[in-house]
Design a protein around this motif. Structure first.
Motif, PDB file in Angstrom:
ATOM      1  N   ASP A 152      61.840  23.979  65.559  1.00  0.00           N
ATOM      2  CA  ASP A 152      60.740  24.376  66.433  1.00  0.00           C
ATOM      3  C   ASP A 152      59.504  23.503  66.259  1.00  0.00           C
ATOM      4  N   ARG A 153      59.454  22.721  65.182  1.00  0.00           N
ATOM      5  CA  ARG A 153      58.334  21.805  64.977  1.00  0.00           C
ATOM      6  C   ARG A 153      58.662  20.397  65.461  1.00  0.00           C
ATOM      7  N   LEU A 174      54.518  25.065  57.574  1.00  0.00           N
ATOM      8  CA  LEU A 174      55.283  25.072  58.824  1.00  0.00           C
ATOM      9  C   LEU A 174      55.167  26.409  59.542  1.00  0.00           C
ATOM     10  N   ARG A 175      55.129  27.487  58.765  1.00  0.00           N
ATOM     11  CA  ARG A 175      55.018  28.822  59.367  1.00  0.00           C
ATOM     12  C   ARG A 175      53.638  29.071  59.953  1.00  0.00           C
ATOM     13  N   LEU A 199      62.979  26.787  61.847  1.00  0.00           N
ATOM     14  CA  LEU A 199      61.549  26.480  61.768  1.00  0.00           C
ATOM     15  C   LEU A 199      61.313  24.982  61.948  1.00  0.00           C
ATOM     16  N   THR A 226      51.522  26.635  61.296  1.00  0.00           N
ATOM     17  CA  THR A 226      51.030  25.625  62.242  1.00  0.00           C
ATOM     18  C   THR A 226      51.812  25.680  63.545  1.00  0.00           C
ATOM     19  N   ASP A 227      51.192  25.156  64.599  1.00  0.00           N
ATOM     20  CA  ASP A 227      51.913  24.975  65.857  1.00  0.00           C
ATOM     21  C   ASP A 227      52.047  23.486  66.186  1.00  0.00           C
ATOM     22  N   GLU A 228      51.762  22.622  65.209  1.00  0.00           N
ATOM     23  CA  GLU A 228      51.909  21.181  65.427  1.00  0.00           C
ATOM     24  C   GLU A 228      53.381  20.824  65.609  1.00  0.00           C
ATOM     25  N   VAL A 229      53.630  19.833  66.473  1.00  0.00           N
ATOM     26  CA  VAL A 229      54.994  19.343  66.661  1.00  0.00           C
ATOM     27  C   VAL A 229      55.011  17.838  66.382  1.00  0.00           C
ATOM     28  N   ILE A 288      60.539  14.348  61.702  1.00  0.00           N
ATOM     29  CA  ILE A 288      60.286  15.064  60.450  1.00  0.00           C
ATOM     30  C   ILE A 288      61.250  14.491  59.423  1.00  0.00           C
TER      31      ILE A 288
END
Length: 226
Positions: free
Chosen positions: A166-167, A126-127, A163, A129-132, A136
Protein backbone atom coordinates in the motif's frame (compact mmCIF):
# COMPACT_ATOMS: atom_id res chain seq x y z
CA UNK A 1 34.28 -13.44 12.68
CA UNK A 2 35.96 -13.83 16.03
CA UNK A 3 36.21 -11.22 18.73
CA UNK A 4 39.50 -9.65 17.68
CA UNK A 5 38.24 -6.23 16.66
CA UNK A 6 38.78 -3.05 18.61
CA UNK A 7 35.64 -1.53 20.11
CA UNK A 8 35.08 1.93 18.64
CA UNK A 9 31.79 2.66 20.38
CA UNK A 10 29.36 0.83 22.63
CA UNK A 11 25.84 2.02 23.40
CA UNK A 12 22.76 0.78 25.22
CA UNK A 13 19.54 1.00 23.24
CA UNK A 14 15.94 -0.06 23.71
CA UNK A 15 16.93 -3.34 22.05
CA UNK A 16 20.03 -3.97 24.14
CA UNK A 17 23.72 -3.36 23.51
CA UNK A 18 24.99 -2.16 20.13
CA UNK A 19 28.71 -2.20 19.42
CA UNK A 20 30.75 -0.73 16.61
CA UNK A 21 34.02 -2.57 16.25
CA UNK A 22 37.02 -2.05 13.97
CA UNK A 23 38.99 -4.95 12.53
CA UNK A 24 41.83 -3.74 10.35
CA UNK A 25 40.34 -1.43 7.72
CA UNK A 26 36.83 -2.79 8.25
CA UNK A 27 34.00 -2.06 10.68
CA UNK A 28 31.69 -4.60 12.30
CA UNK A 29 28.36 -4.08 14.04
CA UNK A 30 27.41 -6.41 16.89
CA UNK A 31 24.04 -6.51 18.67
CA UNK A 32 23.82 -8.13 22.09
CA UNK A 33 26.94 -10.15 21.31
CA UNK A 34 25.58 -11.35 17.94
CA UNK A 35 27.44 -10.33 14.79
CA UNK A 36 25.08 -8.45 12.46
CA UNK A 37 27.08 -7.04 9.57
CA UNK A 38 30.40 -5.62 8.46
CA UNK A 39 31.94 -3.53 5.70
CA UNK A 40 33.81 -6.34 3.94
CA UNK A 41 31.45 -6.96 1.04
CA UNK A 42 28.16 -5.23 0.20
CA UNK A 43 27.56 -6.71 -3.26
CA UNK A 44 24.04 -7.93 -2.51
CA UNK A 45 23.06 -4.80 -0.57
CA UNK A 46 24.10 -2.64 -3.51
CA UNK A 47 22.31 -4.93 -5.95
CA UNK A 48 19.14 -4.55 -3.87
CA UNK A 49 18.98 -0.87 -4.77
CA UNK A 50 20.56 -1.01 -8.20
CA UNK A 51 18.07 -3.54 -9.57
CA UNK A 52 15.12 -1.66 -8.10
CA UNK A 53 16.25 1.61 -9.67
CA UNK A 54 16.37 0.03 -13.14
CA UNK A 55 12.60 -0.48 -12.90
CA UNK A 56 11.41 2.94 -11.78
CA UNK A 57 10.83 6.30 -13.42
CA UNK A 58 13.31 9.19 -13.30
CA UNK A 59 12.93 11.47 -10.26
CA UNK A 60 11.71 8.49 -8.24
CA UNK A 61 10.90 8.52 -4.55
CA UNK A 62 12.86 5.77 -2.83
CA UNK A 63 12.49 4.31 0.66
CA UNK A 64 15.34 2.36 2.20
CA UNK A 65 14.38 0.30 5.22
CA UNK A 66 17.47 -0.28 7.34
CA UNK A 67 20.64 1.84 7.18
CA UNK A 68 23.08 -0.94 8.09
CA UNK A 69 26.67 -0.14 7.18
CA UNK A 70 25.43 2.07 4.35
CA UNK A 71 26.00 0.05 1.17
CA UNK A 72 22.38 0.35 -0.01
CA UNK A 73 22.25 4.07 0.68
CA UNK A 74 25.59 4.61 -1.05
CA UNK A 75 24.20 2.88 -4.16
CA UNK A 76 21.09 5.07 -4.08
CA UNK A 77 22.94 8.38 -3.83
CA UNK A 78 25.36 7.33 -6.58
CA UNK A 79 22.39 7.17 -8.96
CA UNK A 80 20.69 10.11 -10.65
CA UNK A 81 17.35 8.29 -10.64
CA UNK A 82 16.10 9.16 -7.13
CA UNK A 83 14.81 12.66 -6.47
CA UNK A 84 14.19 11.78 -2.82
CA UNK A 85 15.61 9.04 -0.62
CA UNK A 86 13.97 8.35 2.73
CA UNK A 87 15.94 6.11 5.10
CA UNK A 88 14.23 4.41 8.04
CA UNK A 89 16.57 3.39 10.85
CA UNK A 90 15.52 2.56 14.39
CA UNK A 91 18.97 2.89 15.99
CA UNK A 92 19.94 6.50 16.70
CA UNK A 93 23.53 5.42 17.38
CA UNK A 94 23.84 3.86 13.94
CA UNK A 95 22.71 7.10 12.32
CA UNK A 96 25.30 8.99 14.39
CA UNK A 97 28.03 6.54 13.31
CA UNK A 98 27.18 7.34 9.68
CA UNK A 99 27.90 10.98 10.38
CA UNK A 100 31.32 9.97 11.69
CA UNK A 101 33.05 6.59 11.70
CA UNK A 102 30.99 5.08 8.87
CA UNK A 103 30.65 8.17 6.68
CA UNK A 104 33.28 6.86 4.29
CA UNK A 105 31.42 3.58 3.80
CA UNK A 106 28.18 5.26 2.77
CA UNK A 107 29.94 7.91 0.70
CA UNK A 108 29.00 10.60 3.20
CA UNK A 109 25.46 10.00 1.93
CA UNK A 110 23.72 11.65 4.87
CA UNK A 111 24.94 14.98 3.51
CA UNK A 112 23.19 14.43 0.18
CA UNK A 113 20.28 16.90 -0.02
CA UNK A 114 18.02 14.16 -1.41
CA UNK A 115 18.39 12.08 1.74
CA UNK A 116 15.96 12.27 4.66
CA UNK A 117 16.68 10.04 7.65
CA UNK A 118 13.82 8.97 9.89
CA UNK A 119 14.87 7.58 13.27
CA UNK A 120 11.91 5.31 13.87
CA UNK A 121 10.79 1.69 13.69
CA UNK A 122 9.86 1.06 10.07
CA UNK A 123 6.62 -0.78 10.85
CA UNK A 124 5.39 1.99 13.12
CA UNK A 125 6.31 4.62 10.56
CA UNK A 126 4.65 2.79 7.67
CA UNK A 127 1.45 2.52 9.69
CA UNK A 128 1.47 6.23 10.47
CA UNK A 129 2.25 7.68 7.03
CA UNK A 130 0.37 8.02 3.77
CA UNK A 131 3.55 8.58 1.72
CA UNK A 132 4.00 6.38 -1.34
CA UNK A 133 7.22 5.40 -3.11
CA UNK A 134 8.35 4.24 -6.50
CA UNK A 135 10.80 1.84 -4.87
CA UNK A 136 10.99 0.37 -1.38
CA UNK A 137 14.29 -1.37 -0.64
CA UNK A 138 14.06 -3.47 2.48
CA UNK A 139 17.14 -4.71 4.35
CA UNK A 140 15.88 -5.28 7.86
CA UNK A 141 17.44 -7.92 10.09
CA UNK A 142 18.49 -11.00 8.10
CA UNK A 143 15.38 -11.22 5.95
CA UNK A 144 12.03 -13.00 6.19
CA UNK A 145 13.10 -16.33 7.69
CA UNK A 146 15.90 -15.36 10.07
CA UNK A 147 15.18 -12.35 12.23
CA UNK A 148 17.35 -11.47 15.22
CA UNK A 149 14.59 -9.31 16.73
CA UNK A 150 11.22 -11.05 16.96
CA UNK A 151 9.24 -7.90 16.22
CA UNK A 152 10.83 -7.62 12.78
CA UNK A 153 9.07 -10.79 11.62
CA UNK A 154 5.82 -8.79 11.38
CA UNK A 155 7.34 -6.80 8.51
CA UNK A 156 7.38 -9.92 6.37
CA UNK A 157 4.07 -11.54 7.33
CA UNK A 158 0.86 -11.02 5.27
CA UNK A 159 -0.13 -7.85 7.14
CA UNK A 160 3.35 -6.37 6.79
CA UNK A 161 3.46 -7.27 3.11
CA UNK A 162 0.09 -5.61 2.56
CA UNK A 163 1.35 -2.50 4.33
CA UNK A 164 4.41 -2.34 2.08
CA UNK A 165 2.24 -2.88 -1.01
CA UNK A 166 0.00 0.00 0.00
CA UNK A 167 3.03 2.30 0.25
CA UNK A 168 4.02 1.53 -3.36
CA UNK A 169 2.95 3.74 -6.23
CA UNK A 170 1.38 2.06 -9.25
CA UNK A 171 4.20 0.24 -11.00
CA UNK A 172 6.35 0.59 -7.88
CA UNK A 173 8.93 -2.01 -6.88
CA UNK A 174 9.51 -3.72 -3.55
CA UNK A 175 13.07 -5.07 -3.26
CA UNK A 176 13.81 -7.33 -0.28
CA UNK A 177 17.21 -8.58 0.92
CA UNK A 178 17.45 -12.00 2.52
CA UNK A 179 20.37 -13.94 3.99
CA UNK A 180 18.94 -17.15 2.50
CA UNK A 181 16.28 -18.34 0.08
CA UNK A 182 12.72 -17.81 1.36
CA UNK A 183 10.42 -19.49 -1.16
CA UNK A 184 7.27 -19.10 0.91
CA UNK A 185 7.92 -15.38 1.19
CA UNK A 186 8.58 -15.11 -2.55
CA UNK A 187 5.21 -16.78 -3.16
CA UNK A 188 3.57 -14.26 -0.81
CA UNK A 189 5.12 -11.36 -2.74
CA UNK A 190 3.85 -12.79 -6.03
CA UNK A 191 0.35 -13.29 -4.65
CA UNK A 192 0.05 -9.96 -2.86
CA UNK A 193 2.12 -7.52 -4.94
CA UNK A 194 2.98 -8.79 -8.39
CA UNK A 195 5.55 -10.60 -10.54
CA UNK A 196 8.73 -11.57 -8.67
CA UNK A 197 12.31 -11.87 -9.88
CA UNK A 198 15.02 -13.53 -7.78
CA UNK A 199 18.70 -12.59 -7.71
CA UNK A 200 21.28 -14.86 -6.01
CA UNK A 201 24.58 -13.40 -4.83
CA UNK A 202 27.26 -15.95 -3.83
CA UNK A 203 29.06 -15.37 -0.54
CA UNK A 204 32.38 -16.84 0.64
CA UNK A 205 30.67 -19.25 3.05
CA UNK A 206 27.16 -20.61 3.34
CA UNK A 207 24.05 -20.00 1.26
CA UNK A 208 23.95 -17.15 -1.26
CA UNK A 209 22.37 -13.85 -0.33
CA UNK A 210 19.05 -13.40 -2.09
CA UNK A 211 17.32 -10.30 -3.42
CA UNK A 212 13.62 -10.51 -4.33
CA UNK A 213 11.95 -7.86 -6.47
CA UNK A 214 8.17 -7.63 -6.76
CA UNK A 215 6.47 -5.03 -8.93
CA UNK A 216 3.04 -3.66 -8.20
CA UNK A 217 0.88 -3.61 -11.31
CA UNK A 218 -0.15 -0.30 -12.82
CA UNK A 219 -3.91 0.08 -12.52
CA UNK A 220 -5.53 -1.44 -15.59
CA UNK A 221 -2.48 -3.49 -16.64
CA UNK A 222 -0.97 -6.85 -15.78
CA UNK A 223 2.40 -5.48 -14.65
CA UNK A 224 5.76 -6.99 -15.46
CA UNK A 225 9.37 -7.17 -14.36
CA UNK A 226 10.49 -7.39 -17.97
Amino acid sequence: MGQTGVVVDRVRTGRGELVLRRSGEHFEIVSNGVFLMDTRAGTSERLLVREALTLVRPAARVLIGGLGVGFSLAEAVASRVPAEIVVLEIEEALIAWHRGHLAGVSGDALRDPRVRVVNQDILSWLRSTDEVFDAICLDVDNGPDWTVFQGNAALYDPDGTALLRDRLADGGVLAVWSASAAPAYAARLAAMIGPVSTHLVPVPRGEPDVVYLARRAVAGSEGSLG
